[in-house]
Enzyme design. Structure first.
Site, short mmCIF file in Angstrom:
data_model
loop_
_atom_site.label_atom_id
_atom_site.label_comp_id
_atom_site.label_asym_id
_atom_site.label_seq_id
_atom_site.Cartn_x
_atom_site.Cartn_y
_atom_site.Cartn_z
N GLU A 79 46.53 22.23 33.12
CA GLU A 79 46.17 23.55 32.47
C GLU A 79 47.24 24.53 31.84
O GLU A 79 47.22 24.81 30.71
CB GLU A 79 45.41 24.44 33.38
CG GLU A 79 45.06 25.65 33.05
CD GLU A 79 44.27 26.71 33.93
OE1 GLU A 79 44.89 26.95 34.92
OE2 GLU A 79 43.18 27.04 33.79
N THR A 123 38.32 33.71 39.06
CA THR A 123 38.88 35.07 39.17
C THR A 123 37.82 36.17 39.83
O THR A 123 36.38 36.16 39.20
CB THR A 123 39.44 35.79 37.98
OG1 THR A 123 40.47 34.71 37.58
CG2 THR A 123 39.94 37.12 38.07
N THR A 134 44.71 38.13 41.56
CA THR A 134 45.64 36.93 41.64
C THR A 134 45.49 36.36 42.98
O THR A 134 45.69 35.15 43.07
CB THR A 134 47.09 37.37 41.33
OG1 THR A 134 47.13 38.03 39.96
CG2 THR A 134 47.82 36.22 41.22
C1 FAD Z 1 40.81 37.01 28.31
C2 FAD Z 1 40.92 36.36 29.50
C3 FAD Z 1 40.04 35.12 29.90
C4 FAD Z 1 40.34 34.74 31.22
N1 FAD Z 1 39.48 33.70 31.53
C5 FAD Z 1 39.64 33.16 32.58
C6 FAD Z 1 38.54 32.21 33.13
O1 FAD Z 1 37.95 31.35 32.38
N2 FAD Z 1 38.24 31.93 34.56
C7 FAD Z 1 39.07 32.51 35.45
O2 FAD Z 1 38.76 32.22 36.53
N3 FAD Z 1 39.90 33.54 35.16
C8 FAD Z 1 40.20 33.85 33.83
N4 FAD Z 1 40.90 35.16 33.56
C9 FAD Z 1 41.49 35.70 34.76
C10 FAD Z 1 43.07 35.52 34.80
O3 FAD Z 1 43.50 34.25 35.24
C11 FAD Z 1 43.45 36.75 35.40
O4 FAD Z 1 43.28 37.95 34.64
C12 FAD Z 1 45.04 36.69 35.88
O5 FAD Z 1 45.11 35.42 36.65
C13 FAD Z 1 45.55 37.84 36.59
O6 FAD Z 1 44.65 38.42 37.42
P1 FAD Z 1 43.96 39.96 37.63
O7 FAD Z 1 43.60 40.28 36.10
O8 FAD Z 1 43.37 39.89 38.66
O9 FAD Z 1 45.40 40.80 37.92
P2 FAD Z 1 45.90 41.33 39.24
O10 FAD Z 1 45.86 40.16 40.11
O11 FAD Z 1 45.17 42.37 39.36
O12 FAD Z 1 47.47 41.54 38.74
C14 FAD Z 1 47.97 42.61 37.97
C15 FAD Z 1 49.37 42.63 37.82
O13 FAD Z 1 50.17 42.73 38.79
C16 FAD Z 1 51.05 41.43 38.89
N5 FAD Z 1 51.10 41.18 40.37
C17 FAD Z 1 49.86 41.00 41.27
N6 FAD Z 1 50.55 40.58 42.55
C18 FAD Z 1 51.71 40.46 42.40
C19 FAD Z 1 52.81 40.03 43.33
N7 FAD Z 1 52.70 39.84 44.56
N8 FAD Z 1 54.02 39.91 42.82
C20 FAD Z 1 54.43 40.38 41.58
N9 FAD Z 1 53.37 40.86 40.56
C21 FAD Z 1 52.10 40.84 40.92
C22 FAD Z 1 50.31 40.39 38.14
O14 FAD Z 1 51.29 39.39 37.68
C23 FAD Z 1 49.60 41.15 37.01
O15 FAD Z 1 50.68 41.23 36.12
C24 FAD Z 1 40.95 35.50 32.12
C25 FAD Z 1 41.69 36.64 31.92
C26 FAD Z 1 41.43 37.07 30.47
C27 FAD Z 1 42.31 38.58 30.24
#
Ligand code: FAD
Length: 385
Positions: free
Chosen positions: A243, A123, A129
């Site tokens: 996973e 990330t 995402t």
């Molecule tokens: C405590 C914690 C631990 C983590 N550990 C790891 C790790 O070890 N390694 C790692 O790589 N990542 C890690 N993550 C990251 C995690 O995988 C991401 O937070 C998650 O995939 C969502 O990405 P984002 O936070 O960038 O949200 P965003 O991509 O910004 O999305 C925000 C919201 O909008 C929604 N959204 C975005 N685009 C769309 C779309 N096209 N259609 C519908 N809905 C949409 C998403 O579903 C989400 O609800 C961790 C996160 C947390 C909070």
């Protein structure tokens, strides 16, 4: 209590280990925002985190079903497998796509507990995402790759020796498909931190060790590339089913924990001269939560069975993760409500588990992405992003 209770021998052994780390232990670790060092050491010592490493590399050679039972039981006993689950699926990337030399170098040491591979860095703050938009680059210079960029929410980095890193090796504008041109590497954190890698902890809702990472000319030996250059995104996708299924099992463990606590309290707590559990308004939500967990559990085993048979299981793994994360959250809410004000007291552990289980509707994949997968790949609807 549970309809589906496979692998009782593994459950009994993990429960016996967890009994040495009662609620008070996890409560104290949570209060100090610490890491459950002693618990993780005990798990590694007992070999549980090497469950899925093949016997040829010193592991137990078990399947996803058995591995999922281990993580389920940790959460079912009141702990939080989030401190360790990375090792179960990160080593899979190495196993599936690493060279024989890489496997011989790392897997036996991981199985023995000499090395930890708890972290995977995907990330990024700007890409979110949309992983294909990552901006972290790895540029080959002679026998090394030089990494620059930033990651966010990367978990367990401060309690791991190795990390799987996804970085762009070919710029986005030069690839035919945006999923091409990314590669995965093994980063030796013991060498990298302080020499091109800065780790900044992120304080967060859960006691989950997670961090921002800053790469400034971090040098990685070229032999740390896993598989072929440019195919990293594909390799990453290959690991997601395991996973998701493992996380589903953790949620199921949480769900049973919440339900059992709710039932116990509803039977014991007397208000208006009757146990509160005699009121349908109290007992029906608990029954509802239990039904949902049981259903999620069936889907979890369906995903495990397909995965262990080498069959495609993308739909089942995603659906298991969705159902389990939703069921555990609903069970958490019901458990808190059943306990009234006492649910807010830390000594009951409910507020801690409530926070912990909430994570799984966001990470490692958010619920909307599961819907998008099912809509596109199962139902044949148009791709929405
Ligand atoms: C405590 C914690 C631990 C983590 N550990 C790891 C790790 O070890 N390694 C790692 O790589 N990542 C890690 N993550 C990251 C995690 O995988 C991401 O937070 C998650 O995939 C969502 O990405 P984002 O936070 O960038 O949200 P965003 O991509 O910004 O999305 C925000 C919201 O909008 C929604 N959204 C975005 N685009 C769309 C779309 N096209 N259609 C519908 N809905 C949409 C998403 O579903 C989400 O609800 C961790 C996160 C947390 C909070």
């Amino acid at each position: 209590m549970r309809a589906v209770d496979r692998h009782p021998e593994i459950r009994d052994a993990v429960r016996a280990l967890c009994a040495q780390f009662p609620d008070a232990y996890f409560r104290a670790v949570d209060a100090e925002r610490g890491y459950p060092e002693a618990f993780v050491d005990a798990l590694i010592e007992a070999g549980w985190l090497a469950a899925m490493i093949p016997e040829a590399y010193g592991g137990a050679g078990l399947g996803l079903a058995e591995a999922s039972v281990i993580l389920e039981e940790i959460n079912r006993c009141g702990g939080n497998a989030g401190a360790v689950h990375g090792q179960m699926y990160n080593m899979g990337t190495l196993l599936r796509h690493g060279s024989e030399a890489q496997k011989r170098t790392y897997l036996p040491a991981i199985a023995k507990g000499e090395l930890r591979i708890q972290s995977m860095a995907v990330t990024e703050p700007t890409a979110g995402t949309d992983t294909t938009r990552i901006a972290t680059t790895a540029v080959k210079r002679g026998d090394r790759y030089v990494v620059n960029g930033q990651k966010v929410w990367i978990s367990r980095v401060r309690h791991s020796d190795l990390m799987i890193l996804l970085a762009r090796t070919t710029p986005l504008i030069e690839v035919r498909k945006r999923s091409q041109g990314m590669s995965i590497f093994i980063v030796d954190l013991r060498v990298a931190i302080g020499h091109g890698l800065v780790v900044r902890p992120i304080a967060n809702l859960v006691n989950h060790e997670t961090n921002e990472l800053f790469f400034a000319n971090l040098e990685i030996p070229a032999e740390n590339l896993i598989g072929e250059e440019g195919r990293g995104f594909r390799y990453l996708l290959d690991g997601l089913n395991a996973e998701r299924t493992l996380i589903a099992a953790e949620c199921i463990g949480d769900g049973y924990w919440f339900t059992e606590r709710a039932v116990k309290y509803a039977n014991e707590r007397v208000v208006f001269d009757r146990p509160i559990g005699r009121n349908q308004g109290v007992q029906f939500p608990i029954a509802d939560a239990y039904i949902e967990i049981e259903a999620a559990n069936l889907m979890r085993y369906r995903a495990c069975d397909l995965f262990d048979a080498g069959e495609p299981c993308g739909a089942e793994a995603n659906m298991a993760k969705y159902l389990a994360a939703k069921a555990s959250w609903e069970a958490a809410n019901t458990c808190l409500q059943t306990h009234g004000g006492f649910g807010f007291a830390t000594e009951y552990d409910i507020e801690r588990k409530f926070r912990e289980t909430r994570l799984y509707q966001v990470a490692p994949i958010s619920t909307n992405m599961v819907f998008a997968y099912v809509a596109e790949h199962v139902l044949g609807l148009p791709r929405s992003f």
